[in-house]
Design an enzyme around this catalytic site. Structure first.
Site, PDB file in Angstrom:
ATOM      1  N   ASP A 192      44.483 -11.019  17.777  1.00 30.88           N
ATOM      2  CA  ASP A 192      45.157 -11.576  19.226  1.00 30.88           C
ATOM      3  C   ASP A 192      44.809 -12.991  19.466  1.00 30.88           C
ATOM      4  O   ASP A 192      43.662 -13.029  20.089  1.00 30.88           O
ATOM      5  CB  ASP A 192      45.364 -10.695  20.123  1.00 30.88           C
ATOM      6  CG  ASP A 192      46.021 -11.295  21.409  1.00 30.88           C
ATOM      7  OD1 ASP A 192      46.445 -12.324  21.480  1.00 30.88           O
ATOM      8  OD2 ASP A 192      45.919 -10.269  22.282  1.00 30.88           O
TER       9      ASP A 192
ATOM     10  N   GLN B  76      44.736 -16.599  23.646  1.00 32.17           N
ATOM     11  CA  GLN B  76      43.905 -17.343  24.322  1.00 32.17           C
ATOM     12  C   GLN B  76      42.956 -18.540  23.473  1.00 32.17           C
ATOM     13  O   GLN B  76      42.478 -19.163  24.228  1.00 32.17           O
ATOM     14  CB  GLN B  76      42.914 -16.813  25.303  1.00 32.17           C
ATOM     15  CG  GLN B  76      43.871 -15.765  26.202  1.00 32.17           C
ATOM     16  CD  GLN B  76      44.401 -16.349  27.431  1.00 32.17           C
ATOM     17  OE1 GLN B  76      44.246 -17.617  27.654  1.00 32.17           O
ATOM     18  NE2 GLN B  76      45.254 -15.712  27.923  1.00 32.17           N
TER      19      GLN B  76
ATOM     20  N   LYS C 264      51.316 -20.617  26.424  1.00 38.15           N
ATOM     21  CA  LYS C 264      49.759 -20.680  26.880  1.00 38.15           C
ATOM     22  C   LYS C 264      49.275 -21.768  25.966  1.00 38.15           C
ATOM     23  O   LYS C 264      48.358 -22.463  26.417  1.00 38.15           O
ATOM     24  CB  LYS C 264      48.959 -19.374  26.225  1.00 38.15           C
ATOM     25  CG  LYS C 264      49.586 -18.114  27.150  1.00 38.15           C
ATOM     26  CD  LYS C 264      48.397 -17.186  26.879  1.00 38.15           C
ATOM     27  CE  LYS C 264      49.185 -15.727  27.292  1.00 38.15           C
ATOM     28  NZ  LYS C 264      49.261 -15.548  28.555  1.00 38.15           N
TER      29      LYS C 264
HETATM   30  N1  7TS Z   1      47.051 -11.330  24.494  1.00 33.86           N
HETATM   31  C1  7TS Z   1      46.294 -11.883  25.298  1.00 33.86           C
HETATM   32  C2  7TS Z   1      44.725 -12.367  25.040  1.00 33.86           C
HETATM   33  C3  7TS Z   1      46.887 -12.650  26.447  1.00 33.86           C
HETATM   34  O1  7TS Z   1      45.978 -13.286  27.418  1.00 33.86           O
HETATM   35  C4  7TS Z   1      47.990 -12.461  26.709  1.00 33.86           C
HETATM   36  C5  7TS Z   1      48.687 -12.733  27.999  1.00 33.86           C
HETATM   37  C6  7TS Z   1      49.080 -11.671  25.847  1.00 33.86           C
HETATM   38  C7  7TS Z   1      48.333 -11.230  24.886  1.00 33.86           C
HETATM   39  C8  7TS Z   1      50.425 -11.478  26.145  1.00 33.86           C
HETATM   40  O2  7TS Z   1      50.970 -12.901  25.971  1.00 33.86           O
HETATM   41  P1  7TS Z   1      52.693 -12.643  26.092  1.00 33.86           P
HETATM   42  O3  7TS Z   1      52.971 -14.220  26.052  1.00 33.86           O
HETATM   43  O4  7TS Z   1      53.204 -12.114  24.982  1.00 33.86           O
HETATM   44  O5  7TS Z   1      52.929 -12.187  27.460  1.00 33.86           O
HETATM   45  N2  7TS Z   1      47.973 -12.805  29.180  1.00 33.86           N
HETATM   46  C9  7TS Z   1      48.309 -13.050  30.478  1.00 33.86           C
HETATM   47  C10 7TS Z   1      47.250 -13.227  31.476  1.00 33.86           C
HETATM   48  O6  7TS Z   1      45.887 -13.155  30.998  1.00 33.86           O
HETATM   49  N3  7TS Z   1      47.638 -13.331  32.541  1.00 33.86           N
HETATM   50  O7  7TS Z   1      48.739 -13.333  32.345  1.00 33.86           O
HETATM   51  C11 7TS Z   1      49.256 -13.269  31.026  1.00 33.86           C
END
Ligand code: 7TS
Length: 423
Positions: A217, A220, A243
């Site tokens: 994953d 970040q 992000k």
């Molecule tokens: N994996 C990690 C490490 C993340 O930080 C997040 C979202 C996701 C998966 C999911 O990402 P999405 O774009 O599919 O939603 N993290 C966060 C956070 O830290 N605060 O709000 C969302």
């Protein structure tokens, strides 16, 4: 400004990484950073949740809608060809950005969550009771819940790698959990709750030695550091556009081509088939077999523009700038009495999770917001991490490429106000 960064306009290619990193110049690219909150300059330190967008991304998306928009892959007409070229260019840019072997190794998804669910569904359908999946105590819920749902459907066994008090993965425990029964190791590259940078290359080597696949994953990681999926030798790598300074509604799953081609489709529908009769259907090769229906076309253009933007600065410069901010912020926060920093990994990115002994994280978040400082308060969709530290929630400041030391000072001032209020 001599030696200043010269971010190119959308559509213009080029690597400006020989130029110095000039954060004030970078900030000019982000219109939202000019706004005020409660009469104070916005200090945006919630980048781990979602990052702000440079005008290069906004303009590329607007340009697509104003001048080149149509559905993709299905029209013979000019606009459909232009939109298809732009959409596929977004894929190519991502492939090069992470050093994938080919564009076909990039499957567009709605984001990291969908990318992980795709693997859990498609690879998951090949698993049998007794097979094991390893994840870690440091995962975002999106890399836990799909595996629990799969376990409940198929009877596989789940194992979790614990974390140390510093917030690192317990690699000795990992070695013990890993067995020939392990079919997949699902691990976060950089923890959204702790900032820990995990040794994914070493994890991949060890997993491959027992015949397991590795899903990382990378949500970040991509906005903050150079990622080379072939050097890491991971099998799957999931991430989200929003992000990495791109739009919401798009992300991708990188997968090794042979693996993707061997997996059954995720969703059925238009554009993913080779042929359909009333009795049966056959499917295209990857990545199209995983992209049923009309995709996020404008967003693919936007994520491509975000890649151009990051390349224009140079990921080495982004990482160095953020490392400087992390070091400064760590020093400043540590000096505040009654503040506990959670997550002290040796290898760490610009995420600072903390609690105060005098105030609840939600109170911290609410009060600093009144001073213009945006942080997140809560469990950060990582409740097992909170459990490890015996807290229900933390306040979290997460830096992006446009943050400054002065903004860290503003955060520190705001925290001192919280202390005065409750002290
Ligand atoms: N994996 C990690 C490490 C993340 O930080 C997040 C979202 C996701 C998966 C999911 O990402 P999405 O774009 O599919 O939603 N993290 C966060 C956070 O830290 N605060 O709000 C969302």
């Amino acid at each position: 400004m001599s030696g200043a960064l010269d971010i190119k306009a959308p559509g213009l290619k080029g690597d400006n990484s020989a130029f110095a990193f000039d954060v004030e110049r970078v900030r000019e690219d982000f219109p939202i950073l000019k706004r005020e909150v409660y009469g104070r300059p916005l200090v945006y330190l919630d980048n781990a949740a979602s990052a702000q967008k440079p005008r290069q991304v906004i303009q590329a998306m607007t340009d697509c809608m104003e001048n080149h928009y149509s559905n993709v892959h299905r029209g013979v007409h000019r606009l459909s060809q232009e939109a298809t070229d732009l959409y596929e260019a977004g894929r190519s840019k991502l492939a090069r950005f992470i050093n994938a072997g080919s564009d076909d190794e990039i499957v567009f998804t709605r984001g990291a969550t969908e990318a992980i669910n795709l693997v859990a569904s498609s690879l998951g359908s090949t698993l049998k009771p007794g097979d094991e999946v390893i994840f870690t105590q440091m995962e975002h819920h999106s890399n836990i819940v799909p595996w629990q749902m799969l376990r409940d459907r198929t009877g596989i066994t789940l194992k979790a790698v614990p974390i140390t008090p510093e917030g690192e993965l317990d690699m000795e425990a990992f070695d013990e959990l890993l067995t020939p029964k392990t079919k997949l190791v699902a691990v976060v590259h950089i923890s959204n709750a702790l900032g820990t940078i995990n040794p994914v290359k070493e994890i991949a080597q060890k997993a491959h030695a027992v015949g397991a696949k590795v899903l990382v994953d990378g949500c970040q990681a991509l906005p903050h550091t150079k990622v080379d999926v072939r050097d890491l030798d991971v099998d799957f790598y999931a991430f989200s556009g929003h992000k990495m300074y791109g739009p919401t509604g798009i992300g991708a799953l990188y997968g090794k081509k042979a693996l993707l081609d061997a997996l059954p489709p995720y969703q059925g529908g238009g554009e993913m088939i080779a042929s359909v009769t009333l009795e049966k259907s056959t499917f295209k090769a990857a990545p199209h077999r995983f992209e049923a229906g009309t995709p996020a076309i404008v967003e693919a253009v936007g994520i491509g523009a975000a890649v151009d933007y990051l390349n224009g600065i140079g990921m080495d410069k982004v990482a160095a700038h953020e490392e400087g901010l992390l070091a400064y912020a760590t020093q400043q926060l540590e000096a505040i009495e009654g503040l506990t920093l959670h997550g002290r990994a040796r290898d760490k990115a610009g995420i600072l999770s903390f609690t105060l002994d005098c105030a609840h994280p939600h109170d911290i978040g609410t009060i600093v917001d009144r001073m213009g400082v945006a942080v997140r308060a809560g469990h950060h969709c990582a409740q097992p991490v909170m459990d490890a530290y015996g807290v229900a929630a933390t306040a979290r400041a997460s830096v992006g490429l446009y943050n400054t030391k002065a903004e860290i000072d503003a955060l520190v001032e705001a925290i001192k106000t919280v202390k005065d209020f409750f002290g």
